[in-house]
Design a protein around this motif. Structure first.
Motif, PDB file in Angstrom:
ATOM      1  N   LEU A 302       0.833  -1.209   0.000  1.00 29.97           N
ATOM      2  CA  LEU A 302       0.000   0.000   0.000  1.00 29.97           C
ATOM      3  C   LEU A 302       0.864   1.255   0.000  1.00 29.97           C
ATOM      4  O   LEU A 302       0.528   2.253  -0.641  1.00 29.97           O
ATOM      5  CB  LEU A 302      -0.932  -0.015   1.211  1.00 29.97           C
ATOM      6  N   ALA A 303       1.988   1.216   0.724  1.00 25.20           N
ATOM      7  CA  ALA A 303       2.899   2.368   0.729  1.00 25.20           C
ATOM      8  C   ALA A 303       3.529   2.566  -0.648  1.00 25.20           C
ATOM      9  O   ALA A 303       3.688   3.701  -1.115  1.00 25.20           O
ATOM     10  CB  ALA A 303       3.982   2.175   1.786  1.00 25.20           C
ATOM     11  N   ALA A 304       3.893   1.470  -1.318  1.00 20.50           N
ATOM     12  CA  ALA A 304       4.453   1.579  -2.673  1.00 20.50           C
ATOM     13  C   ALA A 304       3.407   2.110  -3.650  1.00 20.50           C
ATOM     14  O   ALA A 304       3.731   2.881  -4.560  1.00 20.50           O
ATOM     15  CB  ALA A 304       4.968   0.214  -3.137  1.00 20.50           C
ATOM     16  N   ASP A 305       2.145   1.728  -3.459  1.00 26.18           N
ATOM     17  CA  ASP A 305       1.069   2.250  -4.300  1.00 26.18           C
ATOM     18  C   ASP A 305       0.886   3.750  -4.075  1.00 26.18           C
ATOM     19  O   ASP A 305       0.685   4.517  -5.025  1.00 26.18           O
ATOM     20  CB  ASP A 305      -0.228   1.507  -3.996  1.00 26.18           C
ATOM     21  N   ALA A 306       0.968   4.177  -2.797  1.00 28.62           N
ATOM     22  CA  ALA A 306       0.864   5.612  -2.509  1.00 28.62           C
ATOM     23  C   ALA A 306       2.043   6.377  -3.108  1.00 28.62           C
ATOM     24  O   ALA A 306       1.880   7.493  -3.617  1.00 28.62           O
ATOM     25  CB  ALA A 306       0.801   5.833  -0.994  1.00 28.62           C
ATOM     26  N   ALA A 307       3.244   5.786  -3.070  1.00 25.40           N
ATOM     27  CA  ALA A 307       4.413   6.434  -3.674  1.00 25.40           C
ATOM     28  C   ALA A 307       4.235   6.584  -5.181  1.00 25.40           C
ATOM     29  O   ALA A 307       4.706   7.561  -5.781  1.00 25.40           O
ATOM     30  CB  ALA A 307       5.671   5.626  -3.366  1.00 25.40           C
ATOM     31  N   LEU A 308       3.542   5.638  -5.802  1.00 24.36           N
ATOM     32  CA  LEU A 308       3.260   5.738  -7.232  1.00 24.36           C
ATOM     33  C   LEU A 308       2.338   6.930  -7.513  1.00 24.36           C
ATOM     34  O   LEU A 308       2.526   7.664  -8.488  1.00 24.36           O
ATOM     35  CB  LEU A 308       2.611   4.438  -7.709  1.00 24.36           C
ATOM     36  N   LYS A 309       1.365   7.145  -6.658  1.00 23.76           N
ATOM     37  CA  LYS A 309       0.464   8.289  -6.813  1.00 23.76           C
ATOM     38  C   LYS A 309       1.198   9.603  -6.564  1.00 23.76           C
ATOM     39  O   LYS A 309       0.887  10.634  -7.177  1.00 23.76           O
ATOM     40  CB  LYS A 309      -0.733   8.143  -5.879  1.00 23.76           C
ATOM     41  N   VAL A 310       2.158   9.604  -5.645  1.00 26.46           N
ATOM     42  CA  VAL A 310       2.981  10.795  -5.430  1.00 26.46           C
ATOM     43  C   VAL A 310       3.720  11.148  -6.717  1.00 26.46           C
ATOM     44  O   VAL A 310       3.719  12.304  -7.165  1.00 26.46           O
ATOM     45  CB  VAL A 310       3.987  10.559  -4.286  1.00 26.46           C
ATOM     46  N   ALA A 311       4.349  10.163  -7.331  1.00 20.59           N
ATOM     47  CA  ALA A 311       5.118  10.412  -8.555  1.00 20.59           C
ATOM     48  C   ALA A 311       4.215  10.874  -9.696  1.00 20.59           C
ATOM     49  O   ALA A 311       4.599  11.739 -10.494  1.00 20.59           O
ATOM     50  CB  ALA A 311       5.877   9.146  -8.958  1.00 20.59           C
ATOM     51  N   ALA A 312       2.997  10.322  -9.782  1.00 20.27           N
ATOM     52  CA  ALA A 312       2.070  10.741 -10.840  1.00 20.27           C
ATOM     53  C   ALA A 312       1.671  12.201 -10.662  1.00 20.27           C
ATOM     54  O   ALA A 312       1.644  12.980 -11.631  1.00 20.27           O
ATOM     55  CB  ALA A 312       0.833   9.843 -10.824  1.00 20.27           C
ATOM     56  N   ALA A 313       1.356  12.593  -9.422  1.00 18.44           N
ATOM     57  CA  ALA A 313       0.972  13.980  -9.176  1.00 18.44           C
ATOM     58  C   ALA A 313       2.137  14.931  -9.407  1.00 18.44           C
ATOM     59  O   ALA A 313       1.959  16.041  -9.932  1.00 18.44           O
ATOM     60  CB  ALA A 313       0.445  14.118  -7.742  1.00 18.44           C
ATOM     61  N   GLN A 314       3.337  14.515  -9.052  1.00 13.95           N
ATOM     62  CA  GLN A 314       4.499  15.376  -9.264  1.00 13.95           C
ATOM     63  C   GLN A 314       4.809  15.532 -10.745  1.00 13.95           C
ATOM     64  O   GLN A 314       5.257  16.604 -11.177  1.00 13.95           O
ATOM     65  CB  GLN A 314       5.699  14.800  -8.515  1.00 13.95           C
ATOM     66  N   GLN A 315       4.579  14.492 -11.536  1.00 11.22           N
ATOM     67  CA  GLN A 315       4.782  14.619 -12.978  1.00 11.22           C
ATOM     68  C   GLN A 315       3.767  15.592 -13.574  1.00 11.22           C
ATOM     69  O   GLN A 315       4.102  16.433 -14.409  1.00 11.22           O
ATOM     70  CB  GLN A 315       4.661  13.257 -13.656  1.00 11.22           C
ATOM     71  N   ALA A 316       2.506  15.500 -13.135  1.00 12.67           N
ATOM     72  CA  ALA A 316       1.492  16.434 -13.612  1.00 12.67           C
ATOM     73  C   ALA A 316       1.808  17.859 -13.173  1.00 12.67           C
ATOM     74  O   ALA A 316       1.617  18.820 -13.931  1.00 12.67           O
ATOM     75  CB  ALA A 316       0.119  16.009 -13.103  1.00 12.67           C
ATOM     76  N   GLN A 317       2.314  18.024 -11.959  1.00  9.59           N
ATOM     77  CA  GLN A 317       2.677  19.355 -11.464  1.00  9.59           C
ATOM     78  C   GLN A 317       3.806  19.953 -12.303  1.00  9.59           C
ATOM     79  O   GLN A 317       3.773  21.147 -12.647  1.00  9.59           O
ATOM     80  CB  GLN A 317       3.087  19.271 -10.000  1.00  9.59           C
ATOM     81  N   ALA A 379      10.213   4.908 -12.200  1.00  9.26           N
ATOM     82  CA  ALA A 379      10.946   4.259 -11.111  1.00  9.26           C
ATOM     83  C   ALA A 379       9.988   3.819 -10.005  1.00  9.26           C
ATOM     84  O   ALA A 379      10.132   2.720  -9.438  1.00  9.26           O
ATOM     85  CB  ALA A 379      12.001   5.219 -10.547  1.00  9.26           C
ATOM     86  N   ALA A 380       9.001   4.658  -9.682  1.00  6.28           N
ATOM     87  CA  ALA A 380       8.015   4.298  -8.656  1.00  6.28           C
ATOM     88  C   ALA A 380       7.185   3.097  -9.101  1.00  6.28           C
ATOM     89  O   ALA A 380       6.813   2.246  -8.289  1.00  6.28           O
ATOM     90  CB  ALA A 380       7.106   5.495  -8.360  1.00  6.28           C
ATOM     91  N   GLU A 381       6.892   3.026 -10.396  1.00  4.32           N
ATOM     92  CA  GLU A 381       6.147   1.878 -10.922  1.00  4.32           C
ATOM     93  C   GLU A 381       6.968   0.600 -10.796  1.00  4.32           C
ATOM     94  O   GLU A 381       6.451  -0.458 -10.416  1.00  4.32           O
ATOM     95  CB  GLU A 381       5.774   2.139 -12.377  1.00  4.32           C
ATOM     96  N   ALA A 382       8.260   0.683 -11.119  1.00  2.00           N
ATOM     97  CA  ALA A 382       9.134  -0.487 -10.960  1.00  2.00           C
ATOM     98  C   ALA A 382       9.252  -0.876  -9.492  1.00  2.00           C
ATOM     99  O   ALA A 382       9.292  -2.073  -9.148  1.00  2.00           O
ATOM    100  CB  ALA A 382      10.513  -0.193 -11.556  1.00  2.00           C
ATOM    101  N   ASN A 383       9.316   0.113  -8.611  1.00  2.00           N
ATOM    102  CA  ASN A 383       9.390  -0.169  -7.182  1.00  2.00           C
ATOM    103  C   ASN A 383       8.136  -0.899  -6.705  1.00  2.00           C
ATOM    104  O   ASN A 383       8.215  -1.820  -5.885  1.00  2.00           O
ATOM    105  CB  ASN A 383       9.569   1.132  -6.407  1.00  2.00           C
ATOM    106  N   TYR A 384       6.978  -0.490  -7.232  1.00  2.00           N
ATOM    107  CA  TYR A 384       5.731  -1.172  -6.851  1.00  2.00           C
ATOM    108  C   TYR A 384       5.768  -2.634  -7.281  1.00  2.00           C
ATOM    109  O   TYR A 384       5.413  -3.538  -6.505  1.00  2.00           O
ATOM    110  CB  TYR A 384       4.536  -0.463  -7.479  1.00  2.00           C
ATOM    111  N   ARG A 385       6.178  -2.877  -8.519  1.00  2.00           N
ATOM    112  CA  ARG A 385       6.232  -4.247  -9.011  1.00  2.00           C
ATOM    113  C   ARG A 385       7.171  -5.096  -8.155  1.00  2.00           C
ATOM    114  O   ARG A 385       6.854  -6.230  -7.792  1.00  2.00           O
ATOM    115  CB  ARG A 385       6.701  -4.263 -10.472  1.00  2.00           C
ATOM    116  N   GLN A 386       8.348  -4.534  -7.818  1.00  2.00           N
ATOM    117  CA  GLN A 386       9.314  -5.294  -7.025  1.00  2.00           C
ATOM    118  C   GLN A 386       8.801  -5.519  -5.607  1.00  2.00           C
ATOM    119  O   GLN A 386       9.028  -6.590  -5.014  1.00  2.00           O
ATOM    120  CB  GLN A 386      10.651  -4.553  -6.997  1.00  2.00           C
ATOM    121  N   THR A 387       8.105  -4.532  -5.050  1.00  2.00           N
ATOM    122  CA  THR A 387       7.543  -4.691  -3.705  1.00  2.00           C
ATOM    123  C   THR A 387       6.531  -5.817  -3.662  1.00  2.00           C
ATOM    124  O   THR A 387       6.498  -6.608  -2.708  1.00  2.00           O
ATOM    125  CB  THR A 387       6.897  -3.369  -3.251  1.00  2.00           C
ATOM    126  N   VAL A 388       5.698  -5.917  -4.691  1.00  2.00           N
ATOM    127  CA  VAL A 388       4.716  -6.998  -4.753  1.00  2.00           C
ATOM    128  C   VAL A 388       5.414  -8.348  -4.841  1.00  2.00           C
ATOM    129  O   VAL A 388       5.057  -9.311  -4.133  1.00  2.00           O
ATOM    130  CB  VAL A 388       3.761  -6.789  -5.944  1.00  2.00           C
TER     131      VAL A 388
END
Length: 493
Positions: A302-317, A379-388
């Motif tokens: 769940l933390a890795a999923d939240a980090a993915l959302k952080v990266a998505a919002a920062q890219q949009a910003q 990178a956050a997406e890869a981190n999520y996959r590896q965390t799973v």
């Protein structure tokens, strides 16, 4: 007829608005494989012999207070004390509370205009005009104003920043939950290890006493000429070797007790008494979530999923910062060179202003920042996959360890029962005078060694059960509240 094209930013705005295109990715977690079973081999329905059997309940939700399944009121009380008094957990909780308040402040600052009251009193000396009047002017300035300003979030720069911070708070919340669960597991495992080490220390002390008794008997026989000097040296070496292993065991036992005390928020000298290893009940049922549910229960996922959302919002910003920004400001107050004039009707001053800023050239910095944010998202997406994948491996290893520990405990218990029976038989034969007393000591020594192996196997199985409970995560009903603001899933311009 010449066609007039709108300015580039306006054209881009029109295209984006009509197409409904987002400035960045949605932040949705990528699809992951759903294995039929966690380990390389299929998970058995149960493990262990009759009377010490454990059943894996596939699809059952995680147990929030799983430590109570051990049937020890002392252990449950220690866990609750650790959750109340552990200082590292308290630090994480305060940091989470601080992050939530900072998020609230950031959101309030972006939603509302800023209004400030400014008071000013100055005495100045300035140069006069050449050949006109005095060469210098000495005067006072009195002013009081109310100033307001507001920046319109035309392209969602502030909204994306708020979304990123909200997702960061979510991630921190899941990390806090992971810290709570790790603390509970450490308390349970430390208590089990301390109890098992206490058994090992006690058995080893008895083994040392038996070895010294054997050495004394061999010495008496050597004095009578019934044993050789080599036999005596071998008996003494065996006794001293066993005695040499005792300090290390005692140090491990005390270290486990000290670690347990610190986890509970106590000083090491206030370590609780050891549990009775035999009194701990082996949980009969262990929940085993299906992989799809595991993704929604494990705090690290769940933390890795939240980090993915952080990266998505920062890219949009980062993309939104390349578009125009509009700010307005207003002020109203009184000003004058003397206090009576500053407070009179003639001293009223006011101002209105607006500014529209469109970035034109920043040396490629804005484009590079947007591309960097895109790489951070990947990178956050890869981190999520590896965390799973790591979570699946953790569950698989825990299942295999528990299955093998059950087999080891079964064999150790059978060996202990057989050696105990042999020792009792030797005691009866000694009582009848059929065999020397050394035969009883030999039987007891064999029993103690088997008892040591059983204690280690029992502790290992109890710990493996705790590890598997921990690996299942927390049930959705018992999940803690996350941040007060939910990050938008799809960031639209």
């Amino acid at each position: 007829m010449t066609q007039v094209h709108p300015p580039l930013p306006l054209a881009l705005l029109l295209v984006l608005t009509l197409s409904g295109c987002a400035f960045g990715p949605t932040g949705e977690a990528p699809a992951m494989p759903r294995p039929d079973h966690y380990a390389a081999q299929a998970t058995p329905a149960d493990v262990g012999p009759e009377g010490a059997r454990q059943r894996f309940v596939l699809g059952q939700r995680a147990v929030p207070q799983w430590w109570q399944a051990y049937g020890s009121p002392e252990l449950s009380a220690w866990v609750e004390e650790a959750l109340r008094n552990n200082h590292s957990l308290a630090q994480a909780e305060r940091n989470l509370a601080s992050a939530r308040l900072q998020l609230r402040a950031q959101i309030d600052q972006s939603l509302w205009p800023s209004v400030d009251a400014v008071g000013q009193a100055q005495r100045q000396r300035a140069l006069g005009l050449p050949n006109i009047g005095p060469t210098t002017n000495l005067y006072n300035v009195f002013a009081g104003q109310i100033r307001a300003s507001y920046t319109f979030d035309l392209f969602g720069t502030e909204r994306y920043a708020n979304a990123a911070t909200a997702a960061q708070v979510d991630a921190q919340s899941y990390q806090f939950d992971a810290a709570r669960r790790a603390l509970v597991a450490n308390v349970v495992i430390s208590a089990i290890n301390a109890a098992a080490l206490r058994v090992q220390v006690s058995d080893t002390e008895r083994l040392v006493a038996l070895a010294e008794a054997d050495a004394s008997e061999v010495q008496r026989r050597a004095e009578l000429g019934a044993a050789s000097q080599d036999d005596l040296l071998a008996a003494r070496a065996n006794a001293q070797s066993l005695r040499a292993s005792l300090p290390g065991l005692q140090a491990q036992w005390l270290a486990a007790r000290h670690a347990l005390a610190v986890l509970m928020g106590r000083t090491p000298d206030q370590a609780p008494a050891d549990l009775d290893l035999a009194s701990l009940r082996l949980p009969a049922e262990v929940p085993l979530a299906v992989p799809s549910e595991l993704l929604r229960q494990r705090p690290d996922i769940l933390a890795a999923d939240a980090a993915l959302k952080v990266a998505a919002a920062q890219q949009a910003q980062a993309t939104a910062e390349m578009f125009p920004s509009l700010s307005i400001s207003a002020s109203f107050g009184q000003s004058g060179f003397t206090w009576p004039k500053a407070t009179g009707a003639a001293g009223a001053v006011w101002g209105l202003g607006a500014s529209l800023t469109q970035p034109l050239f920043h040396g490629g910095a804005l484009r590079s920042m947007s591309e960097a944010a895109e790489q951070a998202y990947l990178a956050a997406e890869a981190n999520y996959r590896q965390t799973v994948l790591n979570a699946f491996q953790n569950v698989a290893d825990s299942l295999v360890a528990l299955s093998h520990d059950a087999d080891a405990q079964t064999a150790a218990a059978a060996a202990r029962q057989a050696s105990e029976q042999g020792w009792r038989n030797a005691q009866r034969r000694v009582a009848l005078g059929a065999v020397p007393i050394s035969a009883a000591r030999s039987g007891e020594r064999q029993y103690l060694n088997a008892h040591l192996s059983e204690a280690r196997a029992t502790a290992s199985r109890l710990n493996a059960t705790a590890t598997l409970f921990q690996a299942m995560g927390v049930s959705l009903e018992a999940a803690p509240a996350t941040s007060p603001t939910t990050a938008p899933q799809a960031a639209q311009p």
